[in-house]
Design a protein around this motif. Structure first.
Motif, PDB file in Angstrom:
ATOM      1  N   ARG A  39       8.963  23.559  39.607  1.00  7.40           N
ATOM      2  CA  ARG A  39       7.734  22.810  39.368  1.00  7.40           C
ATOM      3  C   ARG A  39       7.900  21.407  39.934  1.00  7.40           C
ATOM      4  N   HIS A  40       6.874  20.909  40.608  1.00  7.65           N
ATOM      5  CA  HIS A  40       6.870  19.538  41.125  1.00  7.65           C
ATOM      6  C   HIS A  40       5.575  18.855  40.712  1.00  7.65           C
ATOM      7  N   CYS A  46       7.779  12.583  42.601  1.00  5.67           N
ATOM      8  CA  CYS A  46       7.700  13.759  41.737  1.00  5.67           C
ATOM      9  C   CYS A  46       8.220  13.369  40.360  1.00  5.67           C
ATOM     10  N   PHE A  77       9.290  15.183  38.052  1.00  8.25           N
ATOM     11  CA  PHE A  77      10.431  15.986  37.611  1.00  8.25           C
ATOM     12  C   PHE A  77      11.688  15.693  38.408  1.00  8.25           C
ATOM     13  N   HIS A  78      11.497  15.164  39.612  1.00  7.47           N
ATOM     14  CA  HIS A  78      12.628  14.845  40.500  1.00  7.47           C
ATOM     15  C   HIS A  78      12.326  13.503  41.154  1.00  7.47           C
ATOM     16  N   MET A 124      12.426  12.459  44.835  1.00  5.62           N
ATOM     17  CA  MET A 124      11.435  12.917  45.819  1.00  5.62           C
ATOM     18  C   MET A 124      10.325  11.877  45.910  1.00  5.62           C
TER      19      MET A 124
HETATM   20 CU   LIG Z   1       9.904  17.839  42.016  1.00  5.04          CU
END
Ligand SMILES: [Cu+2]
Length: 107
Positions: free
Chosen positions: A59-60, A93, A95-96, A99
């Motif tokens: 998921r992004h 992003c 979640f990350h 990114m």
């Molecule tokens: Cu992500």
């Protein structure tokens, strides 16, 4: 100046206005997310449509630092949005956070 020349000048000006950037046809832009990276982002104009494609199995999100958009992208999904504001908008992003990318929007 003679009336005919003036009329031509007016027509030329009208043509410029009608064909100017403000009335350019909205373009579609695909931004591909793959292997934990945002793909290339071309220069944009207000009114253009961005379609975000998440090709990963994770998921992004595409989240603007200025909070002007926040697109949730489950694995193998895609979502579109209309570009509404001029300027550079950094996004990442949720979640990350490594990114990242930037939208460069012209009028
Ligand atoms: Cu992500």
């Amino acid at each position: 100046m003679p009336a005919t020349l003036r009329a031509l000048a007016v027509l030329a000006f009208a043509g410029f206005v009608v064909g100017g950037p403000a009335n350019a046809v909205a373009a579609n832009h695909d931004i591909i997310i793959a292997q934990m990276q945002f793909g290339t982002v071309r220069p944009l104009h207000v009114g253009d449509v961005i379609t975000w494609h998440n090709d990963d199995i994770f998921r992004h999100s595409a989240t603007a630092r200025d909070k002007s958009f926040d697109i949730d992208l489950p694995p193998k999904s895609q979502k579109s949005m209309v570009v509404k504001q001029v300027g550079k908008v950094d996004f990442y992003c949720r979640f990350h956070p490594m990114m990242t990318g930037t939208l460069d929007v012209q009028p």
